[in-house]
Design a protein around this motif. Structure first.
Motif, short mmCIF file in Angstrom:
data_model
loop_
_atom_site.label_atom_id
_atom_site.label_comp_id
_atom_site.label_asym_id
_atom_site.label_seq_id
_atom_site.Cartn_x
_atom_site.Cartn_y
_atom_site.Cartn_z
N GLU A 6 26.06 -0.06 26.69
CA GLU A 6 26.21 -1.50 26.96
C GLU A 6 27.05 -2.21 25.91
N THR A 7 27.12 -1.66 24.68
CA THR A 7 27.94 -2.29 23.64
C THR A 7 29.37 -1.77 23.63
N GLY A 8 29.65 -0.80 24.49
CA GLY A 8 30.98 -0.20 24.53
C GLY A 8 31.11 1.03 23.66
N ALA A 9 30.07 1.36 22.88
CA ALA A 9 30.11 2.54 22.04
C ALA A 9 29.80 3.79 22.85
N ASP A 10 30.38 4.92 22.44
CA ASP A 10 30.06 6.18 23.11
C ASP A 10 28.71 6.67 22.58
N GLU A 11 27.71 6.71 23.47
CA GLU A 11 26.36 7.08 23.06
C GLU A 11 26.13 8.58 23.13
N TRP A 12 26.81 9.26 24.01
CA TRP A 12 26.86 10.72 24.00
C TRP A 12 28.17 11.16 24.63
N ALA A 13 28.71 12.25 24.13
CA ALA A 13 30.05 12.68 24.56
C ALA A 13 30.21 14.18 24.35
N SER A 14 31.04 14.79 25.18
CA SER A 14 31.37 16.20 25.06
C SER A 14 32.86 16.40 25.30
N ALA A 15 33.37 17.50 24.74
CA ALA A 15 34.78 17.84 24.96
C ALA A 15 34.93 19.35 25.01
N LEU A 16 35.88 19.79 25.82
CA LEU A 16 36.28 21.19 25.87
C LEU A 16 37.65 21.31 25.21
N LEU A 17 37.76 22.25 24.29
CA LEU A 17 39.01 22.49 23.59
C LEU A 17 39.49 23.90 23.92
N GLN A 18 40.73 23.99 24.39
CA GLN A 18 41.31 25.30 24.66
C GLN A 18 42.42 25.55 23.65
N PHE A 19 42.32 26.69 22.96
CA PHE A 19 43.27 27.02 21.91
C PHE A 19 44.27 28.08 22.38
N PRO A 20 45.47 28.07 21.83
CA PRO A 20 46.41 29.16 22.11
C PRO A 20 45.75 30.49 21.75
N GLY A 21 45.91 31.47 22.59
CA GLY A 21 45.27 32.74 22.36
C GLY A 21 44.01 32.93 23.17
N GLY A 22 43.53 31.85 23.81
CA GLY A 22 42.42 31.98 24.74
C GLY A 22 41.07 31.54 24.26
N ILE A 23 40.89 31.21 22.98
CA ILE A 23 39.58 30.77 22.50
C ILE A 23 39.26 29.41 23.10
N VAL A 24 38.04 29.26 23.59
CA VAL A 24 37.57 28.01 24.19
C VAL A 24 36.40 27.50 23.37
N ALA A 25 36.38 26.20 23.10
CA ALA A 25 35.29 25.60 22.33
C ALA A 25 34.69 24.44 23.11
N GLU A 26 33.38 24.29 22.95
CA GLU A 26 32.65 23.18 23.55
C GLU A 26 32.01 22.39 22.41
N VAL A 27 32.40 21.15 22.26
CA VAL A 27 31.86 20.31 21.19
C VAL A 27 31.19 19.09 21.80
N SER A 28 30.15 18.60 21.13
CA SER A 28 29.46 17.42 21.63
C SER A 28 28.88 16.63 20.47
N CYS A 29 28.65 15.35 20.73
CA CYS A 29 28.07 14.47 19.72
C CYS A 29 27.27 13.40 20.42
N SER A 30 26.38 12.75 19.70
CA SER A 30 25.56 11.71 20.33
C SER A 30 24.85 10.88 19.27
N ILE A 31 24.58 9.65 19.64
CA ILE A 31 23.74 8.78 18.81
C ILE A 31 22.49 8.35 19.59
N MET A 32 22.41 8.76 20.87
CA MET A 32 21.25 8.42 21.70
C MET A 32 20.72 9.65 22.44
N ALA A 33 20.96 10.83 21.89
CA ALA A 33 20.45 12.06 22.49
C ALA A 33 20.33 13.11 21.39
N LYS A 34 19.12 13.59 21.16
CA LYS A 34 18.90 14.59 20.13
C LYS A 34 19.36 15.95 20.63
N GLN A 35 20.21 16.61 19.87
CA GLN A 35 20.72 17.92 20.24
C GLN A 35 20.23 18.98 19.25
#
Length: 668
Positions: free
Chosen positions: A215-244
């Motif tokens: 509601e304040t416009g801040a990202d409360e939880w978020a994830s991203a997929l990163l694909q690197f040259p060579g084929g390595i794939v990464a999944e990263v996430s962060c949050s301020i309103m969800a315990k991981q």
């Protein structure tokens, strides 16, 4: 650093993270805290929180304090860049709490200032300097789990309820998870992939992001997929309103590695960290990293050692300048994917330059007169269509104006109107008098190259540019199927209406069409075209960069321009990288360079530019720009720097004066 005088530190912003750093500094080998800069020096308990440090009233007063050598900047994110630049310009070394800035463009500007000032600047990802991280890198490099294939990493916690006044939820303070804690999994992932590939770090070639904006416009939880040259794939996430679970998982062909809370390592005040190895045969191993050193003492010592050794940046696995910028570039892409822009990045909230100072016109860039224009213009014009956001474009626009540049290149097509909107926001937010600006407008690009589009698109452009006229106007393309007189009549109507108040003509037009346009104007009492905008550079374009492009660099064009004295506003005037290290007879990876510029004639010119640059103590690209400015007909080079450093590098070439003999020699 035994026997060397400790670095005397000051801290700007006495918050929680400042206290944590101060604790680490107190247990470091190389540093000593001498002062705290605060806007509330009377706040109870400050002396107890920072024992032995002088309490100084105000951030600038701390910067001005002669005892302070280095400054740790611990303000909210939105103030990092401003105070880093102010400290750097005062000759202080800086260590800036992560993120060092709101974007990679701001980070580039900070490091550019540090390079000019000859001081240390670093981004404070403390875990990068801890022995546990070094051990983790060694395990990956040694092939403990085989080839790395996937990485999963998170940093998330739950604040419980939305607290609109808290910095983590305040959009105006760049709150939310991505900037506050998302940089940890991103930076660790890039470090691990780099280790797997034998490099200090690696960058993804694809970034896909999603997020929940609260509601304040801040990202409360978020994830991203990163694909690197060579084929390595990464999944990263962060949050301020969800315990991981906050576990780093590195998955390889022969097993996996897990590290809980990797950023915490062995603990704030020392302890034992654990790296868990799960082998492919089902066995498990725990590597304990016992460390008495305080977590933040390692980055303090790494910074102190760099400062005393005269180095300007961290050594790996610390965040070098390139590493730091690239990390923020990933976060830029993550933010863009989820549509996250902070309130403070709006033009109305950014009326000053990055250092928080009013944007004032300078005088370093030379001025000149051009035919049909009733005011002086800088001898180069700034293009900025590469930038999709005001907050990024304004950095180079501010610096161009402060250097004395007043000529700006825009077009109806660029960024689907975003470039024009950025310019409109820029000159109005800076309150720059319109009459002091020289503005190029362009319209009627393929496929809409028709006379009626000139007025229609100019309506759009002027509204977005927040002005009622352009100083120079070009049709962006030509349509030979339309009688040239119809185009001349349409542009003449805009001149008579006062919406074009200087020279106009065609961009990417042939000599024949330009000559026919001038004949039509003379025969029909119309304002004659008196300018053009074709490619012109020391390197001759052998294949169009884009469809419909026309170069004016060959001998026939130069003879025509000399005889007619028509001003050419030359795009790609420095050969689009041909005169940099990106090009070379053995460098074939850049398709555009190879297709458009690679010829033996051009390489001969490049060789001579390199030779002359060595004699002048300059760069070949400087010589290429000086060549354009040394022509016997009026040329205004259009330059398109991607950051402030590139801009200042181009402007540094403006004092080169080539002789006619040097121009002829360069041409061969």
């Amino acid at each position: 650093m035994n026997g060397t005088t400790p670095v005397k530190w000051g801290i700007i912003g006495p918050g929680t993270i400042a206290q944590t750093f101060a604790g680490g500094l107190a247990h470091s080998r190389t540093g000593k805290l001498v002062a705290i800069g605060t806007r509330n020096p009377g706040k109870a308990g400050l002396g107890a929180q920072f024992p032995g440090a002088r309490i100084i009233d105000g951030y600038q007063a701390l910067i001005d304090d002669p005892e302070v050598e280095a400054i740790y900047i611990a303000t909210p994110h939105v103030h990092h860049a401003e105070w880093a630049i102010k400290a750097i310009r005062a000759g202080k070394h800086v260590l800036v709490e992560k993120p060092i800035a709101l974007s990679s463009h701001q980070a580039e500007a900070i490091y550019h200032e540090a390079r000019k000032a000859g001081v240390f600047a670093g981004e404070a990802y403390m875990y990068r300097l801890h022995p546990q991280t070094i051990k983790l890198v060694e395990l990956v490099k040694s092939g403990t789990i085989g080839e790395v294939r996937m990485i999963k990493s998170s940093f998330g916690f739950d604040m419980g309820t939305v607290k609109a006044e808290h910095r983590l939820f305040a959009n105006d303070l760049a709150g939310g998870g991505i900037l506050d804690v998302g940089g940890y999994p991103v930076s660790m992932t890039r470090l691990i992939v780099g280790a797997a590939q034998g490099k200090p770090f690696a960058d993804p070639d694809k970034v896909f992001g999603v997020a929940h904006l609260g509601e304040t416009g801040a990202d409360e939880w978020a994830s991203a997929l990163l694909q690197f040259p060579g084929g390595i794939v990464a999944e990263v996430s962060c949050s301020i309103m969800a315990k991981q679970d906050n576990v780093l998982r590195i998955i390889g062909s022969k097993g996996r590695i897990e590290v809980a809370d990797f950023w915490f390592a062995s603990g704030h005040e020392g302890g034992t960290g654990r790296i868990e190895i799960f082998n492919g045969d089902g066995t498990q191993e725990t590597i304990e990293v016992k460390e008495e050193g305080w977590l933040y003492s390692f980055e303090a010592d790494a910074a102190g050692e760099a400062i005393r050794a005269g180095r300007a940046e961290f050594s790996s696995p610390g965040m070098s300048w390139t590493d730091s910028i690239a990390n923020l570039r990933v976060m830029d892409q993550w933010r863009a994917a989820v549509g996250l822009e902070y309130g403070i990045e709006a033009a109305s909230r950014m009326p000053t330059n990055l250092a928080g100072e009013p944007v004032r016109a300078g005088a370093a860039v030379p001025k000149r007169s051009i035919p049909e224009l009733d005011k002086q213009t800088s001898i180069v014009a700034l293009g900025f269509e590469f930038f999709g956001r005001f907050a990024d474009a304004s950095l180079t626009m501010d610096r161009f104006w402060e250097a004395g540049g007043n000529f700006f290149d825009t077009a109806w097509l660029y960024g689907r109107g975003k470039t024009e909107e950025i310019f409109g926001d820029w000159h109005t937010s800076r309150q720059i008098p319109r009459e002091e600006i020289v503005l190029i407008g362009k319209g009627a690009h393929s496929p809409l190259v028709y006379p009626d589009q000139i007025a229609k698109q100019l309506d759009d452009s002027l509204a977005r540019l927040k002005t009622d006229y352009v100083d120079v106007y070009f049709m962006h393309r030509d349509n030979p199927e339309v009688p040239v007189g119809e185009f001349v009549d349409a542009m003449d109507a805009e001149v008579r209406a006062g919406r074009i108040r200087g020279p106009f003509g065609g961009s990417n037009w042939s000599r024949e069409r330009l000559a026919a346009a001038m004949r039509h104007a003379e025969a029909n009492d119309r304002t004659a075209p008196s300018a053009m905008s074709n490619n012109f550079s020391l390197a001759e374009m052998i294949s169009p960069v884009w469809d419909g492009c026309v170069a004016a660099s060959d001998d026939d064009w130069k003879d025509w321009l000399k005889s007619h004295q028509i001003t050419n506003f030359a795009w790609s005037s420095q050969g689009r990288g041909f005169f940099t290290d990106h090009a070379g007879r053995d460098k074939l990876d850049n398709e555009e360079l190879v297709r458009c510029w690679y010829s033996e004639k051009n390489f001969g010119r490049r060789d001579r530019a390199i030779e002359l640059a060595e004699k002048l103590g300059r760069k070949p690209i400087h010589v290429a720009l000086a060549y354009v400015l040394a022509q016997p007909f009026p040329v205004i080079p259009l330059i398109g720097p991607r950051n402030v450093a590139e801009l200042e590098d181009s402007l540094s070439a403006l004092d080169i004066r080539l002789t006619p003999e040097q121009v002829t020699w360069l041409e061969g």
